[in-house]
Write a protein that holds these residues in place. Structure first.
Motif, PDB file in Angstrom:
ATOM      1  N   TRP A  42       0.842  -1.206   0.000  1.00  0.00           N
ATOM      2  CA  TRP A  42       0.000   0.000   0.000  1.00  0.00           C
ATOM      3  C   TRP A  42       0.875   1.252   0.000  1.00  0.00           C
ATOM      4  CZ3 TRP A  42      -5.406   1.117   0.991  1.00  0.00           C
ATOM      5  CH2 TRP A  42      -6.242  -0.021   0.948  1.00  0.00           C
ATOM      6  N   VAL A  43       1.881   1.270   0.869  1.00  0.00           N
ATOM      7  CA  VAL A  43       2.762   2.434   0.962  1.00  0.00           C
ATOM      8  C   VAL A  43       3.528   2.635  -0.343  1.00  0.00           C
ATOM      9  CG1 VAL A  43       4.831   3.320   2.107  1.00  0.00           C
ATOM     10  CG2 VAL A  43       2.946   2.408   3.471  1.00  0.00           C
ATOM     11  N   ASP A  44       4.056   1.554  -0.891  1.00  0.00           N
ATOM     12  CA  ASP A  44       4.801   1.655  -2.152  1.00  0.00           C
ATOM     13  C   ASP A  44       3.923   2.220  -3.266  1.00  0.00           C
ATOM     14  OD1 ASP A  44       6.941   0.564  -0.819  1.00  0.00           O
ATOM     15  OD2 ASP A  44       6.669  -1.466  -1.629  1.00  0.00           O
ATOM     16  N   ASN A  45       2.663   1.820  -3.283  1.00  0.00           N
ATOM     17  CA  ASN A  45       1.741   2.311  -4.312  1.00  0.00           C
ATOM     18  C   ASN A  45       1.373   3.777  -4.105  1.00  0.00           C
ATOM     19  OD1 ASN A  45       1.683  -0.099  -5.732  1.00  0.00           O
ATOM     20  ND2 ASN A  45      -0.127  -0.864  -4.655  1.00  0.00           N
ATOM     21  N   ILE A  46       1.421   4.247  -2.855  1.00  0.00           N
ATOM     22  CA  ILE A  46       1.217   5.673  -2.604  1.00  0.00           C
ATOM     23  C   ILE A  46       2.410   6.464  -3.124  1.00  0.00           C
ATOM     24  CG2 ILE A  46       1.044   7.444  -0.802  1.00  0.00           C
ATOM     25  CD1 ILE A  46      -0.497   5.370   0.884  1.00  0.00           C
ATOM     26  N   LEU A  47       3.617   5.982  -2.832  1.00  0.00           N
ATOM     27  CA  LEU A  47       4.832   6.696  -3.206  1.00  0.00           C
ATOM     28  C   LEU A  47       5.098   6.621  -4.714  1.00  0.00           C
ATOM     29  CD1 LEU A  47       7.123   5.554  -0.253  1.00  0.00           C
ATOM     30  CD2 LEU A  47       5.884   7.716  -0.478  1.00  0.00           C
ATOM     31  N   ASN A  48       4.768   5.488  -5.317  1.00  0.00           N
ATOM     32  CA  ASN A  48       4.973   5.283  -6.751  1.00  0.00           C
ATOM     33  C   ASN A  48       3.709   4.668  -7.340  1.00  0.00           C
ATOM     34  OD1 ASN A  48       7.979   5.930  -7.061  1.00  0.00           O
ATOM     35  ND2 ASN A  48       7.993   4.417  -5.400  1.00  0.00           N
ATOM     36  N   PRO A  49       2.713   5.481  -7.615  1.00  0.00           N
ATOM     37  CA  PRO A  49       1.424   4.936  -8.084  1.00  0.00           C
ATOM     38  C   PRO A  49       1.605   4.098  -9.351  1.00  0.00           C
ATOM     39  CG  PRO A  49       1.216   7.254  -7.535  1.00  0.00           C
ATOM     40  CD  PRO A  49       2.683   6.941  -7.509  1.00  0.00           C
ATOM     41  N   PRO A  50       1.004   2.926  -9.376  1.00  0.00           N
ATOM     42  CA  PRO A  50       1.084   2.110 -10.587  1.00  0.00           C
ATOM     43  C   PRO A  50       0.301   2.760 -11.714  1.00  0.00           C
ATOM     44  CG  PRO A  50      -0.468   1.151  -9.032  1.00  0.00           C
ATOM     45  CD  PRO A  50       0.201   2.298  -8.329  1.00  0.00           C
ATOM     46  N   PRO A  51       0.616   2.429 -12.958  1.00  0.00           N
ATOM     47  CA  PRO A  51      -0.144   3.003 -14.082  1.00  0.00           C
ATOM     48  C   PRO A  51      -1.584   2.528 -14.049  1.00  0.00           C
ATOM     49  CG  PRO A  51       1.312   1.252 -14.837  1.00  0.00           C
ATOM     50  CD  PRO A  51       1.678   1.516 -13.407  1.00  0.00           C
ATOM     51  N   PRO A  52      -2.499   3.316 -14.604  1.00  0.00           N
ATOM     52  CA  PRO A  52      -3.909   2.894 -14.628  1.00  0.00           C
ATOM     53  C   PRO A  52      -4.055   1.538 -15.310  1.00  0.00           C
ATOM     54  CG  PRO A  52      -3.691   5.177 -15.308  1.00  0.00           C
ATOM     55  CD  PRO A  52      -2.298   4.621 -15.234  1.00  0.00           C
ATOM     56  N   SER A  53      -4.912   0.708 -14.754  1.00  0.00           N
ATOM     57  CA  SER A  53      -5.102  -0.634 -15.298  1.00  0.00           C
ATOM     58  C   SER A  53      -6.044  -0.643 -16.484  1.00  0.00           C
ATOM     59  CB  SER A  53      -5.634  -1.574 -14.210  1.00  0.00           C
ATOM     60  OG  SER A  53      -6.874  -1.091 -13.720  1.00  0.00           O
ATOM     61  N   GLY A  54      -6.791   0.439 -16.691  1.00  0.00           N
ATOM     62  CA  GLY A  54      -7.743   0.501 -17.791  1.00  0.00           C
ATOM     63  C   GLY A  54      -9.030  -0.212 -17.437  1.00  0.00           C
ATOM     64  N   GLY A  55     -10.005  -0.065 -18.271  1.00  0.00           N
ATOM     65  CA  GLY A  55     -11.273  -0.769 -18.053  1.00  0.00           C
ATOM     66  C   GLY A  55     -12.269  -0.006 -17.224  1.00  0.00           C
ATOM     67  N   GLY A  56     -11.843   1.122 -16.623  1.00  0.00           N
ATOM     68  CA  GLY A  56     -12.790   1.900 -15.830  1.00  0.00           C
ATOM     69  C   GLY A  56     -13.100   1.246 -14.505  1.00  0.00           C
ATOM     70  N   GLY A  57     -13.868   1.937 -13.699  1.00  0.00           N
ATOM     71  CA  GLY A  57     -14.189   1.450 -12.366  1.00  0.00           C
ATOM     72  C   GLY A  57     -15.554   0.817 -12.260  1.00  0.00           C
TER      73      GLY A  57
END
Length: 302
Positions: free
Chosen positions: A265-280
């Motif tokens: 979770w912390v790593d993803n805050i510091l370095n957000p992963p690219p959008p996965s696509g497909g919408g929410g």
């Protein structure tokens, strides 16, 4: 507090018309005449009920889709706690949650610099969806505990409406800030070690910090779960009570202390992963009465 049932006597047809024009809440008489497949918004029913029912104590349904029968009130003032934001009328819960809060507040009062607890939202008098905030807190087994050590335990009603808790995070929840203390960790450890507790939600950086500092038995860390937004308070969720078939439990947390997951979770805050696509996907609309357990209709009406 809240909308007073019985002040307006409206026929069902008039009630529906009124709702469509100005959003007025239903009267108690109207609630009792409705059927379970009436497509009314559940928060407009439960959000305006200002007193509990007289039924047996039951947590009905799941934490985010249910209601609460036989709820009891956490006293607005206690020897080691104060209920906050009294205008919301959300200091109600199942008896075991009220007992838990009282027990935890007594422990908090033993910590250096703490006199007890400021207690935020629990549940409404009959649980159910709320008019504002919270997808859960519906069955009387959730409570928000402020992370602010009480300044004093004789705040006035007005002061309780205006005072705020203290933010404990920095970098969008990746780390704790200088307000975080060993006392916070001791309080959370105590809460998570209680067998009544199913989960505790707090911002990811706090979980990682506790993982770094924990010594000895680390099993309690399993119940501390990272979640967005919990940087002014932590959210305690109790287990369904044994012998309460109306309560739908959540699956237990994955095995282990959960520290590696919190670090992700912390790593993803510091370095957000690219959008996965497909919408929410399609956003969920407000819950309707027909989407709650059938028993909730009777809880709302009686």
């Amino acid at each position: 507090m809240g909308y007073k049932f019985g002040l307006i006597a409206l026929a069902l047809t008039a009630l529906v018309a009124c709702k469509s024009e100005n959003g007025a809440p239903p009267t108690r008489a109207a609630v009792s005449t409705q059927t379970i497949d009436d497509p009314r918004v559940a928060k407009q029913v439960f959000g305006h009920i200002d007193a509990p029912n007289a039924g047996a104590s039951q947590a009905i349904g799941s934490y985010a889709r249910g209601c609460s029968s036989g709820a009891v009130e956490l006293a607005e003032n206690g020897p080691t706690w104060q209920a906050m934001r009294l205008s919301r009328n959300r200091n109600w819960a199942q008896p075991e949650m009220v007992e838990f809060v009282q027990d935890l507040s007594a422990y908090a009062a033993t910590l250096p610099g703490w006199e007890g607890l400021y207690v935020g939202d629990m549940s409404q008098p009959r649980g159910g969806p709320m008019l504002t905030g919270h997808a859960s807190h519906q069955i009387g087994l959730d409570a928000d505990i402020w992370l602010r050590a009480p300044d004093r335990l004789n705040l006035t009603v007005t002061e309780r409406e205006n005072i705020s808790s203290i933010r404990m995070d920095r970098t969008s929840g990746a780390y704790t800030n200088d307000n975080w203390t060993p006392q916070h960790e001791a309080l959370l450890r105590r809460a998570a070690s209680d067998p009544r507790v199913a989960r505790i939600f707090i911002f990811p950086g706090a979980k990682v910090e506790m993982c770094k500092n924990a010594t000895g038995d680390r099993s309690w860390l399993n119940k501390i779960r990272p979640w967005w937004g919990h940087n002014y308070h932590f959210h305690v969720r109790l287990n369904c009570q044994p012998g309460d078939p109306s309560c739908v439990p959540q699956d237990p947390p994955p095995a282990g202390d959960g520290c590696a997951d919190a670090q992700v979770w912390v790593d993803n805050i510091l370095n957000p992963p690219p959008p996965s696509g497909g919408g929410g996907g399609t956003p969920r609309g407000p819950l309707l009465m027909e989407q709650l357990p059938a028993t909730c209709q009777a809880v709302a009406a009686n």
